[in-house]
Design an enzyme around this catalytic site. Structure first.
Site, PDB file in Angstrom:
ATOM      1  N   TRP A 191      37.699  32.254  37.625  1.00 47.31           N
ATOM      2  CA  TRP A 191      38.035  33.056  38.684  1.00 47.31           C
ATOM      3  C   TRP A 191      38.131  34.426  38.293  1.00 47.31           C
ATOM      4  O   TRP A 191      38.813  34.933  37.213  1.00 47.31           O
ATOM      5  CB  TRP A 191      39.030  32.736  39.379  1.00 47.31           C
ATOM      6  N   ASP A 247      41.595  38.242  56.416  1.00 48.97           N
ATOM      7  CA  ASP A 247      42.924  37.217  56.895  1.00 48.97           C
ATOM      8  C   ASP A 247      43.836  38.111  57.510  1.00 48.97           C
ATOM      9  O   ASP A 247      43.820  39.162  57.482  1.00 48.97           O
ATOM     10  CB  ASP A 247      43.252  36.748  55.395  1.00 48.97           C
ATOM     11  N   ASP A 306      35.544  31.144  53.855  1.00 46.12           N
ATOM     12  CA  ASP A 306      36.266  30.852  52.406  1.00 46.12           C
ATOM     13  C   ASP A 306      36.834  29.630  51.981  1.00 46.12           C
ATOM     14  O   ASP A 306      36.963  28.827  53.027  1.00 46.12           O
ATOM     15  CB  ASP A 306      37.320  32.036  52.161  1.00 46.12           C
ATOM     16  N   ASP A 336      35.703  37.599  43.254  1.00 45.07           N
ATOM     17  CA  ASP A 336      36.821  38.423  43.792  1.00 45.07           C
ATOM     18  C   ASP A 336      36.889  39.535  43.125  1.00 45.07           C
ATOM     19  O   ASP A 336      37.598  40.409  43.402  1.00 45.07           O
ATOM     20  CB  ASP A 336      38.042  37.594  43.992  1.00 45.07           C
TER      21      ASP A 336
END
Length: 701
Positions: free
Chosen positions: A175, A341, A452, A521
């Site tokens: 990640w 979000d 997502d 990200d």
């Protein structure tokens, strides 16, 4: 020449693409053997390729088979099986016999049946007149009246011809650090690339390349393959002690099995393969054209310049704030505004509300329609963030339906990011998801979804799922695909970005149902150079979303000039994710100029052929895009850290017409194609760290 041909005398099949050939043969012993994969041949030539050597038996090695087209478990085989089954009486292994074929100009299906049990295997192939990529997949059929347990069912096995040596190239990562290219010697034994996470995964991606150790970016034979599956997967590269190399791959990971019911037929995901003689660069360009031509739902569209509200607001989302951001984004030239979000349920942080997909009326008193209308009035499309596959335990949905999540009896439910995974293998969960998504999109004039998926599977069980609990690993993905397909059919204008905590779900299967990918990200411009470099090995630029975000970067703490950040993001599908109210007038002015420049060059960037001139490093790196018709080219240069006395050398361009001349759109200077190809283009870089430049060349008529 037809794409698929058969020579009855030698029982040889030949699949032909524009530049390559792939041949297989049915031996006198009834075994289907791989024959050839390489430069294009005629059927007459393929028929003269020497027959594989006869199988032999040794005391310790067992049956030494030639390279089988699709090796199964059974007999004295000790390599990697592409298919393993267990019949109801406990018998394992298969004894397959040829039972027929079907073929037309571009597809081939070979039917094999077990010599005793009512079980059929189909090997399927497809070629295209405009691509060297060959698609392969497998089908299984239980023609009996009792279930058959399928222990492993790969899509295809790709035999690699004998070469002096073997080097494998793939990506690894984590990640925030996805798509890091690795190139290592292929060890004797078995090298496994896999994901056990329920998704494609951040740490690996389901593709490979193999060469003889002599391939470079521009030269050399490369054999490659890519799997079109968005769940768990496994690709096994095998090199025997005698240097026989093959690659088998498909959906699922070790230890997972499922039952094929009586009279049931099932097909696997496509595992496509490609042979190229132009090194890694040509390999990538062929894959890019294949994805644009035969995978993406809307490949010819220009992707819009996007603004996303996340960095500006976090979870603090309300209508007045989003309206202000939309107005500022429109001033910069954004064409798509995406609210992230925090717009629904009790979603004030990541601990609650996920799963309750109703508009928060405290934040949006009149719902989302007024905001969507304002975004459209400003000349932009309206997008919104969703995470349909997840639920917070602190949510009305979970309190009402705790049985809807993946779980096992007598085991704790592991929370990651305060989330549990909804069981999309359940028909009622899939129907629920489609229902609220259909209402959200249709009722609020939504043009774009950022879909997502922020955590992997744990406790991947389904206590009420019957006697075949492991089937959920497959059904989950199939139902996910079905929801996406149905949603797109209901709303043809809708475009979708796939995101999974960054690049956790990137593969040819999800790209068939989405329009672009969120590769990571990590938006730090320096880190993104290597992430984008690895992503582009297989996947085309038109799918690669790239954001300009604020500094210091939230992951690295690095501060990079706005120009450099833009130039990195402009090498993909440009988006802006910064906190616009805190930008200075100078930053806004520079951003407007760079957005306008991107709009001029994006047809070439998004749809052109990519040439990786200089890979990412502390020194100069460069990437070039060339329009399909060769009339334009765009070159990006990035220099993170200059060194005294080491002036950047000219970058030798690719893909241009040596006899043509090209005008630099910024300076008006005209240069000969032969000079640009042979000598190169020296970038005019500003001084200091993080220097960058974009050169737009147009062929002079």
């Amino acid at each position: 020449m037809p794409g698929v041909e058969f020579d009855a005398a030698t029982r040889t099949w030949l699949l032909s693409t524009p530049d390559t050939g792939y041949a297989l043969r049915l031996g006198d012993d009834g075994m289907l053997r791989h024959l050839y994969w390489g430069p294009r041949l005629t059927l007459a030539q393929a028929s003269t390729v020497p027959a594989p050597r006869p199988a032999t038996m040794t005391q310790f090695e067992g049956q030494v088979y030639d390279i089988e087209e699709f090796p199964v478990e059974g007999g004295a085989r000790f390599g990697v099986p592409a298919l393993q089954v267990r019949f109801a009486d406990g018998t394992r292994g298969l004894e397959l016999a040829f039972a027929g074929q079907q073929r037309n100009a571009d597809t081939l299906s070979i039917r094999l049946v077990d010599r005793h049990y009512p079980f059929e295997v189909g090997l399927h192939y497809r070629v295209y007149p405009d691509s060297d990529v060959i698609e392969r997949w497998t089908s299984l059929a239980n023609t009996g009246d009792v279930p058959v347990e399928v222990l492993r069912a790969d899509s295809a096995t790709w035999p690699v011809p004998a070469r002096a040596d073997y080097v494998v190239r793939h990506v690894t990562g984590h990640w925030g650090g996805e798509s890091q290219v690795e190139r290592v010697d292929l060890a004797r034994g078995e090298t496994v690339l896999t994901s056990r996470r329920g998704t494609t995964g951040h740490h690996a991606n389901p593709w490979f390349t193999i060469d003889a150790g002599d391939a470079s970016e521009e030269h050399g034979e490369v054999f490659s393959g890519a799997l079109a599956w968005s769940g768990t997967w496994r690709i096994t590269l095998s090199r025997t002690p005698t240097d026989v190399v093959s690659v088998t791959g498909g959906a699922g990971h070790e230890g997972v099995s499922w039952r094929l019911a009586p009279s049931e037929r099932r097909g696997t995901a496509v595992f496509a393969g490609l042979y190229s003689t132009g090194g890694y660069g040509a390999t990538s360009r062929v894959w890019h054209r294949y994805v644009r031509g035969h995978v993406l739902p809307h490949p010819r569209e220009l992707r819009p310049v996007t603004y996303n509200s996340w960095e500006a607001t976090g979870f603090t989302v309300d209508e007045p704030g989003q309206r202000r951001l939309a107005a500022q984004a429109a001033e910069l030239g954004a064409e798509l505004f995406v609210m992230d979000d925090g717009w629904f349920g009790a979603r004030v942080d990541d601990r609650a509300g996920l799963g309750d997909w109703t508009v928060n009326r405290n934040r949006f008193p009149n719902g989302l329609a007024p905001l969507a209308a304002e975004v459209h009035r400003l000349g932009m499309r309206f997008g919104i963030w969703v995470e349909p596959e997840m639920v917070n335990p602190d949510s009305d949905l979970y309190r009402a339906r705790p049985d809807w999540v993946l779980h096992m009896r007598n085991r704790r439910r592991t929370e990651l990011r305060h989330q549990l995974v909804l069981n999309f293998a359940r028909p009622d969960v899939a129907e629920w998801a489609h229902g609220w998504l259909d209402e959200l999109v249709g009722g609020n004039d939504v043009d774009f979804l950022k879909w997502d998926m922020n955590r992997p599977f744990t406790e991947a069980g389904w206590p009420d799922g019957g006697e075949d609990p492991d089937r959920l690993w497959v059904r989950y993905v199939e139902n996910l695909y079905a929801v996406l397909d149905r949603l797109r059919a209901d709303h043809p204008h809708l475009r979708i970005q796939t995101c999974s905590g960054g690049g956790g779900r990137v593969d040819l299967g999800i790209l068939r149902r989405t329009d672009e990918v969120w590769p990571s990200d990590n938006t730090d411009a320096r880190d993104r150079l290597s992430i984008q470099h690895g992503y582009g090995q297989i996947y085309p630029t038109v799918t690669m979303a790239a954001w300009v975000t604020d500094v210091p970067n939230f992951l690295t703490g690095r501060a990079v000039p706005l120009r450099f950040r833009f130039h990195v993001a402009m090498a993909g599908v440009l988006a802006i994710g910064g906190n616009l109210p805190e930008w200075t007038d100078e930053e806004r002015a520079e951003a407007r100029r760079l957005v306008a420049q991107y709009k001029r060059i994006r047809p070439v960037v998004q749809h052109g052929d990519v040439h990786r001139l200089l890979p990412p490093s502390d020194g100069l790196s460069a990437t070039q895009y060339v329009a399909v018709d060769g009339a334009e080219s765009v070159v990006f240069f990035w220099l993170p850290a200059p060194r005294f006395g080491r002036e950047a050398a000219p970058g030798r361009l690719r893909g241009l017409d040596a006899a043509a001349r090209y005008r630099d759109e910024a300076t008006g200077e005209v240069q000969h194609g032969a000079v640009l190809l042979g000598h190169g283009l020296r970038p005019q870089l500003p001084s200091g760290d993080y220097a960058s430049a974009v050169v737009h060349l147009v062929r002079v008529v």
